[in-house]
Design an enzyme around this catalytic site. Sequence first.
Site, PDB file in Angstrom:
ATOM      1  N   SER A  68       0.836  -1.200   0.000  1.00  0.00           N
ATOM      2  CA  SER A  68       0.000   0.000   0.000  1.00  0.00           C
ATOM      3  C   SER A  68       0.878   1.260   0.000  1.00  0.00           C
ATOM      4  O   SER A  68       1.823   1.356  -0.781  1.00  0.00           O
ATOM      5  CB  SER A  68      -0.951  -0.040   1.200  1.00  0.00           C
ATOM      6  OG  SER A  68      -1.969   0.928   1.074  1.00  0.00           O
ATOM      7  N   ASP A 238      -5.275  -2.723  -3.290  1.00  0.00           N
ATOM      8  CA  ASP A 238      -4.383  -2.525  -2.151  1.00  0.00           C
ATOM      9  C   ASP A 238      -3.659  -3.805  -1.718  1.00  0.00           C
ATOM     10  O   ASP A 238      -4.275  -4.852  -1.522  1.00  0.00           O
ATOM     11  CB  ASP A 238      -5.182  -1.980  -0.966  1.00  0.00           C
ATOM     12  CG  ASP A 238      -4.302  -1.317   0.052  1.00  0.00           C
ATOM     13  OD1 ASP A 238      -3.535  -2.023   0.719  1.00  0.00           O
ATOM     14  OD2 ASP A 238      -4.361  -0.081   0.181  1.00  0.00           O
TER      15      ASP A 238
END
Length: 417
Positions: A68, A238
Amino acid sequence: MEQQFPGNNPPLAGMTHAVTAPLTALVLTGGGARAAYQVGALQAILAILDPNKSPRFENPFPIVCGSSAGAINATAYACRAAHPHAALRRLQKIWRGLHTGNVYRSDPVGVFGNGLRWLGMLTFGWALQGLRDNAPKSLLDNRPLAKLLCGSIDFPNLQHNLRKGHLHGLAITASSYTSGNHLTFYQSSGPLDAWKGRQRYAIEEAITLDHLMASSAIPFVFPAARLSLGKKWEWCGDGSMRQLAPISPAIHLGADRVLVISTSAHGDDAEQVDSMHQSDQYPTLAQIGGHALSDIFIDGLSIDLERITRINTLLESVPPGVQLNTGVKKIDVLTISPSKSIDEIALKHLNFMPKSVRAFLRVLGVSGRPGKESGGLLASFLLFESAYTGELIELAFNDVMTRQEEIKAFFYGEVNE
Protein backbone atom coordinates in the site's frame (compact mmCIF):
# COMPACT_ATOMS: atom_id res chain seq x y z
CA MET A 1 26.69 -13.23 -0.48
CA GLU A 2 28.93 -11.05 1.65
CA GLN A 3 27.53 -7.78 2.87
CA GLN A 4 29.11 -4.96 4.85
CA PHE A 5 26.48 -2.89 6.62
CA PRO A 6 26.44 -0.64 9.65
CA GLY A 7 26.31 -2.96 12.59
CA ASN A 8 28.96 -5.39 11.34
CA ASN A 9 31.32 -6.40 14.06
CA PRO A 10 34.98 -5.96 13.01
CA PRO A 11 36.90 -9.19 12.21
CA LEU A 12 38.60 -10.68 15.23
CA ALA A 13 42.42 -10.56 15.36
CA GLY A 14 43.95 -13.43 13.42
CA MET A 15 40.83 -14.20 11.41
CA THR A 16 41.54 -15.07 7.81
CA HIS A 17 37.96 -15.45 6.59
CA ALA A 18 35.34 -12.79 6.00
CA VAL A 19 32.62 -12.01 8.46
CA THR A 20 29.18 -11.90 6.86
CA ALA A 21 26.56 -9.70 8.41
CA PRO A 22 22.96 -10.86 8.63
CA LEU A 23 20.77 -9.58 5.83
CA THR A 24 18.47 -6.96 7.31
CA ALA A 25 15.08 -6.30 5.76
CA LEU A 26 12.91 -3.23 6.09
CA VAL A 27 9.16 -3.88 5.98
CA LEU A 28 6.83 -0.89 5.57
CA THR A 29 3.13 -1.47 6.11
CA GLY A 30 0.16 0.37 4.60
CA GLY A 31 -1.95 3.14 6.02
CA GLY A 32 -2.55 5.90 3.49
CA ALA A 33 -1.43 9.28 4.83
CA ARG A 34 -0.32 7.58 8.05
CA ALA A 35 2.71 6.28 6.11
CA ALA A 36 4.40 9.64 6.73
CA TYR A 37 5.26 8.14 10.12
CA GLN A 38 7.66 5.74 8.38
CA VAL A 39 9.77 8.59 7.04
CA GLY A 40 10.43 10.05 10.48
CA ALA A 41 11.25 6.60 11.87
CA LEU A 42 13.77 5.93 9.10
CA GLN A 43 15.39 9.32 9.59
CA ALA A 44 15.90 8.56 13.28
CA ILE A 45 17.34 5.13 12.52
CA LEU A 46 19.89 6.63 10.14
CA ALA A 47 20.71 9.31 12.72
CA ILE A 48 21.44 6.58 15.27
CA LEU A 49 23.49 4.43 12.90
CA ASP A 50 25.37 7.31 11.28
CA PRO A 51 25.22 10.42 13.48
CA ASN A 52 27.86 12.22 11.40
CA LYS A 53 26.00 11.64 8.10
CA SER A 54 29.00 10.14 6.35
CA PRO A 55 28.80 10.41 2.54
CA ARG A 56 30.07 6.81 2.35
CA PHE A 57 27.42 5.46 4.71
CA GLU A 58 26.02 2.25 3.25
CA ASN A 59 22.39 1.25 3.01
CA PRO A 60 21.51 -0.62 6.23
CA PHE A 61 18.53 -2.35 4.56
CA PRO A 62 19.64 -4.58 1.67
CA ILE A 63 16.08 -5.93 1.47
CA VAL A 64 13.12 -3.55 1.30
CA CYS A 65 9.46 -4.60 1.24
CA GLY A 66 6.25 -2.61 1.31
CA SER A 67 2.53 -2.72 0.81
CA SER A 68 0.00 0.00 0.00
CA ALA A 69 1.43 3.44 0.91
CA GLY A 70 4.37 1.57 2.42
CA ALA A 71 5.12 0.22 -1.06
CA ILE A 72 5.53 3.80 -2.29
CA ASN A 73 7.95 4.64 0.52
CA ALA A 74 9.79 1.36 0.00
CA THR A 75 10.24 1.87 -3.73
CA ALA A 76 11.27 5.52 -3.38
CA TYR A 77 13.91 4.48 -0.83
CA ALA A 78 15.10 1.49 -2.86
CA CYS A 79 15.57 3.60 -5.99
CA ARG A 80 18.00 5.82 -4.04
CA ALA A 81 19.48 3.08 -1.84
CA ALA A 82 23.06 4.01 -2.79
CA HIS A 83 22.62 7.24 -0.80
CA PRO A 84 20.32 6.53 2.19
CA HIS A 85 20.48 10.03 3.67
CA ALA A 86 19.60 11.59 0.31
CA ALA A 87 16.77 9.10 -0.12
CA LEU A 88 15.26 10.12 3.21
CA ARG A 89 15.71 13.83 2.53
CA ARG A 90 13.80 13.36 -0.71
CA LEU A 91 11.01 11.41 0.99
CA GLN A 92 10.73 13.98 3.75
CA LYS A 93 10.51 16.81 1.21
CA ILE A 94 7.62 15.04 -0.51
CA TRP A 95 5.68 14.24 2.65
CA ARG A 96 6.28 17.62 4.30
CA GLY A 97 5.19 19.45 1.16
CA LEU A 98 2.14 17.30 0.54
CA HIS A 99 -1.39 18.58 -0.02
CA THR A 100 -4.58 16.65 -0.63
CA GLY A 101 -4.71 17.73 -4.27
CA ASN A 102 -1.33 16.04 -4.85
CA VAL A 103 -2.90 12.65 -4.10
CA TYR A 104 -6.52 12.82 -5.23
CA ARG A 105 -8.79 15.40 -6.80
CA SER A 106 -10.02 17.69 -4.06
CA ASP A 107 -12.16 20.09 -6.09
CA PRO A 108 -15.96 19.84 -5.62
CA VAL A 109 -16.47 17.99 -8.93
CA GLY A 110 -13.64 15.59 -8.20
CA VAL A 111 -14.89 14.87 -4.68
CA PHE A 112 -18.66 14.75 -5.20
CA GLY A 113 -18.81 13.81 -8.88
CA ASN A 114 -18.47 10.08 -8.33
CA GLY A 115 -20.92 10.18 -5.43
CA LEU A 116 -23.55 11.87 -7.58
CA ARG A 117 -22.97 9.37 -10.38
CA TRP A 118 -23.42 6.52 -7.92
CA LEU A 119 -26.63 8.08 -6.65
CA GLY A 120 -27.87 8.45 -10.22
CA MET A 121 -27.00 4.84 -10.97
CA LEU A 122 -28.86 3.63 -7.87
CA THR A 123 -31.87 5.74 -8.77
CA PHE A 124 -32.10 5.37 -12.55
CA GLY A 125 -29.41 2.86 -13.49
CA TRP A 126 -31.91 0.04 -13.86
CA ALA A 127 -33.53 1.95 -16.70
CA LEU A 128 -30.65 3.87 -18.31
CA GLN A 129 -27.93 1.75 -19.93
CA GLY A 130 -25.62 4.78 -20.17
CA LEU A 131 -25.45 5.15 -16.42
CA ARG A 132 -24.61 1.48 -15.95
CA ASP A 133 -21.85 1.64 -18.56
CA ASN A 134 -20.25 4.66 -16.88
CA ALA A 135 -20.44 3.56 -13.27
CA PRO A 136 -17.75 5.20 -11.10
CA LYS A 137 -14.79 3.00 -10.16
CA SER A 138 -14.08 4.53 -6.77
CA LEU A 139 -15.03 7.27 -4.34
CA LEU A 140 -12.00 9.42 -5.16
CA ASP A 141 -9.87 10.10 -8.25
CA ASN A 142 -6.17 9.46 -7.49
CA ARG A 143 -4.71 10.44 -10.86
CA PRO A 144 -2.77 13.30 -9.19
CA LEU A 145 -0.86 10.64 -7.23
CA ALA A 146 0.34 9.03 -10.46
CA LYS A 147 1.69 12.40 -11.61
CA LEU A 148 3.44 12.94 -8.26
CA LEU A 149 5.11 9.52 -8.33
CA CYS A 150 6.23 9.92 -11.95
CA GLY A 151 8.13 13.05 -10.99
CA SER A 152 9.50 11.70 -7.71
CA ILE A 153 10.70 8.12 -8.27
CA ASP A 154 13.49 7.13 -10.65
CA PHE A 155 12.35 3.59 -11.44
CA PRO A 156 15.27 2.66 -13.80
CA ASN A 157 17.73 3.46 -10.99
CA LEU A 158 16.37 0.51 -9.02
CA GLN A 159 18.02 -2.00 -11.34
CA HIS A 160 21.26 -0.01 -11.17
CA ASN A 161 21.30 -0.25 -7.37
CA LEU A 162 20.64 -3.97 -7.54
CA ARG A 163 23.41 -4.51 -10.07
CA LYS A 164 25.93 -2.45 -8.06
CA GLY A 165 25.16 -4.23 -4.80
CA HIS A 166 23.55 -1.28 -3.02
CA LEU A 167 20.39 -3.37 -2.69
CA HIS A 168 19.66 -7.09 -2.50
CA GLY A 169 15.96 -7.01 -3.30
CA LEU A 170 12.71 -5.04 -3.38
CA ALA A 171 9.25 -6.56 -3.01
CA ILE A 172 5.85 -4.88 -3.09
CA THR A 173 2.44 -6.47 -2.82
CA ALA A 174 -0.96 -6.14 -4.45
CA SER A 175 -4.24 -8.04 -4.32
CA SER A 176 -6.01 -9.24 -7.45
CA TYR A 177 -9.73 -8.57 -7.64
CA THR A 178 -9.81 -10.74 -10.78
CA SER A 179 -8.37 -13.97 -9.37
CA GLY A 180 -8.56 -13.36 -5.62
CA ASN A 181 -4.81 -14.02 -5.29
CA HIS A 182 -2.35 -12.06 -3.19
CA LEU A 183 0.57 -11.04 -5.40
CA THR A 184 4.15 -10.11 -4.54
CA PHE A 185 6.17 -8.41 -7.26
CA TYR A 186 9.91 -8.40 -6.70
CA GLN A 187 13.29 -7.54 -8.16
CA SER A 188 16.49 -9.03 -6.80
CA SER A 189 20.23 -8.74 -7.38
CA GLY A 190 20.62 -12.41 -8.27
CA PRO A 191 18.72 -15.55 -9.28
CA LEU A 192 15.84 -16.32 -6.95
CA ASP A 193 13.12 -18.91 -7.34
CA ALA A 194 9.64 -17.43 -7.15
CA TRP A 195 7.59 -18.72 -4.23
CA LYS A 196 3.94 -19.43 -3.79
CA GLY A 197 1.45 -20.43 -1.13
CA ARG A 198 -2.28 -20.78 -0.81
CA GLN A 199 -3.60 -18.06 -3.14
CA ARG A 200 -0.27 -16.27 -2.75
CA TYR A 201 2.12 -15.88 -5.66
CA ALA A 202 5.44 -14.13 -6.17
CA ILE A 203 6.23 -12.68 -9.57
CA GLU A 204 9.67 -11.44 -10.60
CA GLU A 205 9.45 -8.38 -12.82
CA ALA A 206 10.52 -4.76 -12.98
CA ILE A 207 8.59 -2.61 -10.51
CA THR A 208 6.75 0.21 -12.28
CA LEU A 209 4.32 3.02 -11.56
CA ASP A 210 1.41 0.68 -12.33
CA HIS A 211 2.50 -1.66 -9.52
CA LEU A 212 2.57 1.21 -7.02
CA MET A 213 -0.82 2.50 -8.13
CA ALA A 214 -2.24 -0.99 -7.67
CA SER A 215 -0.59 -1.61 -4.30
CA SER A 216 -1.81 1.73 -2.91
CA ALA A 217 -5.37 1.50 -4.27
CA ILE A 218 -7.31 1.59 -0.98
CA PRO A 219 -10.47 -0.48 -1.59
CA PHE A 220 -13.54 1.58 -2.57
CA VAL A 221 -11.56 4.81 -2.04
CA PHE A 222 -9.15 4.60 -5.00
CA PRO A 223 -9.63 2.72 -8.30
CA ALA A 224 -7.98 -0.61 -9.03
CA ALA A 225 -5.09 -0.74 -11.52
CA ARG A 226 -4.76 -3.23 -14.36
CA LEU A 227 -1.54 -5.27 -14.30
CA SER A 228 -0.18 -7.69 -16.89
CA LEU A 229 0.45 -11.15 -15.46
CA GLY A 230 2.05 -13.16 -18.21
CA LYS A 231 -0.47 -13.50 -21.02
CA LYS A 232 -3.40 -12.08 -19.07
CA TRP A 233 -4.48 -8.90 -17.36
CA GLU A 234 -5.81 -8.66 -13.82
CA TRP A 235 -7.37 -5.79 -11.89
CA CYS A 236 -5.43 -5.29 -8.67
CA GLY A 237 -5.92 -3.25 -5.52
CA ASP A 238 -4.38 -2.53 -2.15
CA GLY A 239 -1.52 -4.84 -1.19
CA SER A 240 -2.63 -5.03 2.43
CA MET A 241 -5.77 -6.98 1.54
CA ARG A 242 -5.47 -10.73 2.12
CA GLN A 243 -1.90 -10.20 3.29
CA LEU A 244 -1.73 -13.02 5.79
CA ALA A 245 2.08 -12.95 6.06
CA PRO A 246 3.44 -9.40 5.53
CA ILE A 247 6.96 -10.41 6.57
CA SER A 248 7.06 -13.45 4.27
CA PRO A 249 8.47 -11.63 1.18
CA ALA A 250 11.42 -10.37 3.24
CA ILE A 251 12.20 -13.88 4.43
CA HIS A 252 11.93 -15.32 0.92
CA LEU A 253 14.36 -12.66 -0.28
CA GLY A 254 16.86 -13.96 2.28
CA ALA A 255 16.39 -11.76 5.35
CA ASP A 256 17.89 -12.92 8.65
CA ARG A 257 16.37 -10.09 10.62
CA VAL A 258 13.48 -7.74 9.93
CA LEU A 259 12.68 -4.23 11.04
CA VAL A 260 8.98 -3.43 10.66
CA ILE A 261 7.66 0.13 10.70
CA SER A 262 3.93 0.02 11.28
CA THR A 263 1.49 2.92 11.12
CA SER A 264 -0.74 1.56 13.89
CA ALA A 265 -0.17 0.64 17.52
CA HIS A 266 0.02 -3.04 18.44
CA GLY A 267 -0.44 -5.12 21.56
CA ASP A 268 -1.53 -3.82 24.95
CA ASP A 269 -1.10 -0.15 24.04
CA ALA A 270 -3.53 -0.52 21.16
CA GLU A 271 -6.10 -2.13 23.44
CA GLN A 272 -5.80 0.72 25.94
CA VAL A 273 -6.35 3.32 23.22
CA ASP A 274 -9.45 1.45 22.02
CA SER A 275 -10.92 1.24 25.51
CA MET A 276 -10.62 4.99 26.09
CA HIS A 277 -13.52 5.86 23.79
CA GLN A 278 -16.87 4.16 24.08
CA SER A 279 -20.27 5.22 22.78
CA ASP A 280 -23.80 3.85 22.63
CA GLN A 281 -24.46 5.67 19.35
CA TYR A 282 -24.89 3.65 16.17
CA PRO A 283 -21.58 3.70 14.22
CA THR A 284 -21.31 6.12 11.32
CA LEU A 285 -20.09 5.20 7.85
CA ALA A 286 -16.80 6.84 8.80
CA GLN A 287 -16.44 4.58 11.84
CA ILE A 288 -17.27 1.45 9.88
CA GLY A 289 -15.03 2.41 6.99
CA GLY A 290 -12.15 3.36 9.27
CA HIS A 291 -12.47 0.11 11.20
CA ALA A 292 -12.50 -1.92 7.98
CA LEU A 293 -9.38 -0.18 6.69
CA SER A 294 -7.65 -0.60 10.03
CA ASP A 295 -8.29 -4.34 9.93
CA ILE A 296 -6.89 -4.52 6.40
CA PHE A 297 -3.72 -2.70 7.34
CA ILE A 298 -2.77 -4.21 10.71
CA ASP A 299 -4.39 -7.59 11.36
CA GLY A 300 -2.09 -9.52 9.03
CA LEU A 301 1.00 -8.04 10.65
CA SER A 302 -0.12 -8.90 14.18
CA ILE A 303 -0.77 -12.51 13.20
CA ASP A 304 2.54 -12.80 11.35
CA LEU A 305 4.49 -11.41 14.30
CA GLU A 306 2.86 -13.95 16.60
CA ARG A 307 3.73 -16.74 14.16
CA ILE A 308 7.39 -15.73 13.96
CA THR A 309 7.61 -15.47 17.75
CA ARG A 310 6.30 -19.03 18.10
CA ILE A 311 8.77 -20.36 15.52
CA ASN A 312 11.69 -18.56 17.16
CA THR A 313 10.70 -19.97 20.57
CA LEU A 314 10.51 -23.46 19.09
CA LEU A 315 13.94 -23.17 17.44
CA GLU A 316 15.49 -21.84 20.64
CA SER A 317 14.26 -24.94 22.48
CA VAL A 318 16.13 -27.30 20.16
CA PRO A 319 19.21 -28.79 21.92
CA PRO A 320 22.62 -27.68 20.60
CA GLY A 321 23.94 -29.89 17.81
CA VAL A 322 20.49 -31.07 16.71
CA GLN A 323 19.82 -30.32 13.04
CA LEU A 324 16.25 -29.68 11.89
CA ASN A 325 15.33 -30.18 8.24
CA THR A 326 12.31 -27.93 8.46
CA GLY A 327 13.37 -25.18 6.08
CA VAL A 328 12.79 -22.52 8.77
CA LYS A 329 15.28 -20.32 10.57
CA LYS A 330 15.25 -17.91 13.47
CA ILE A 331 14.25 -14.42 12.38
CA ASP A 332 14.94 -11.46 14.66
CA VAL A 333 12.14 -8.91 14.37
CA LEU A 334 11.97 -5.38 15.71
CA THR A 335 8.70 -3.46 15.35
CA ILE A 336 8.35 0.31 15.49
CA SER A 337 4.87 1.77 15.87
CA PRO A 338 3.30 5.05 17.00
CA SER A 339 3.36 5.90 20.70
CA LYS A 340 0.31 8.17 20.33
CA SER A 341 -3.09 7.82 18.71
CA ILE A 342 -2.73 8.93 15.10
CA ASP A 343 -6.52 9.21 14.89
CA GLU A 344 -6.50 12.00 17.46
CA ILE A 345 -3.64 13.76 15.68
CA ALA A 346 -5.67 13.64 12.46
CA LEU A 347 -8.66 15.31 14.13
CA LYS A 348 -6.48 18.30 15.07
CA HIS A 349 -5.67 18.89 11.41
CA LEU A 350 -9.05 18.40 9.73
CA ASN A 351 -9.35 22.13 8.99
CA PHE A 352 -6.27 21.98 6.77
CA MET A 353 -8.15 19.83 4.26
CA PRO A 354 -9.95 21.49 1.32
CA LYS A 355 -13.53 22.50 2.11
CA SER A 356 -14.99 20.05 -0.39
CA VAL A 357 -13.13 17.13 1.19
CA ARG A 358 -14.18 18.21 4.69
CA ALA A 359 -17.78 18.39 3.53
CA PHE A 360 -17.48 14.92 2.01
CA LEU A 361 -16.05 13.51 5.25
CA ARG A 362 -18.81 15.16 7.29
CA VAL A 363 -21.38 13.39 5.12
CA LEU A 364 -19.68 10.12 6.08
CA GLY A 365 -19.77 11.05 9.77
CA VAL A 366 -16.34 12.58 10.44
CA SER A 367 -16.36 15.35 13.02
CA GLY A 368 -13.79 17.18 15.10
CA ARG A 369 -15.09 15.78 18.38
CA PRO A 370 -12.74 13.50 20.34
CA GLY A 371 -13.70 9.84 20.58
CA LYS A 372 -14.06 6.89 18.25
CA GLU A 373 -17.42 8.18 16.99
CA SER A 374 -15.58 11.16 15.50
CA GLY A 375 -14.43 9.16 12.48
CA GLY A 376 -10.83 10.22 13.08
CA LEU A 377 -9.59 6.79 12.03
CA LEU A 378 -10.94 7.19 8.50
CA ALA A 379 -9.66 10.76 8.30
CA SER A 380 -6.19 9.64 9.33
CA PHE A 381 -5.89 7.59 6.11
CA LEU A 382 -7.00 10.40 3.79
CA LEU A 383 -5.52 13.53 5.40
CA PHE A 384 -2.70 14.25 2.97
CA GLU A 385 -1.81 17.66 4.36
CA SER A 386 1.69 18.80 5.34
CA ALA A 387 0.72 19.97 8.85
CA TYR A 388 -0.53 16.47 9.65
CA THR A 389 2.16 14.48 7.86
CA GLY A 390 4.84 16.74 9.36
CA GLU A 391 3.60 16.00 12.87
CA LEU A 392 3.66 12.27 12.14
CA ILE A 393 7.26 12.54 10.93
CA GLU A 394 8.25 14.33 14.14
CA LEU A 395 6.34 11.81 16.29
CA ALA A 396 8.13 8.90 14.63
CA PHE A 397 11.55 10.53 14.95
CA ASN A 398 11.02 11.04 18.68
CA ASP A 399 9.59 7.54 19.12
CA VAL A 400 12.69 5.95 17.62
CA MET A 401 15.21 8.20 19.38
CA THR A 402 13.80 7.07 22.73
CA ARG A 403 14.72 3.51 21.68
CA GLN A 404 18.32 4.18 20.67
CA GLU A 405 19.81 1.36 22.71
CA GLU A 406 17.27 -1.09 21.30
CA ILE A 407 18.05 0.04 17.74
CA LYS A 408 21.80 -0.32 18.32
CA ALA A 409 21.36 -3.77 19.84
CA PHE A 410 19.33 -4.85 16.81
CA PHE A 411 21.95 -3.72 14.29
CA TYR A 412 25.13 -4.28 16.28
CA GLY A 413 24.32 -7.80 17.38
CA GLU A 414 25.97 -11.04 16.44
CA VAL A 415 27.15 -11.69 12.89
CA ASN A 416 27.44 -14.94 11.02
CA GLU A 417 30.97 -16.18 10.54
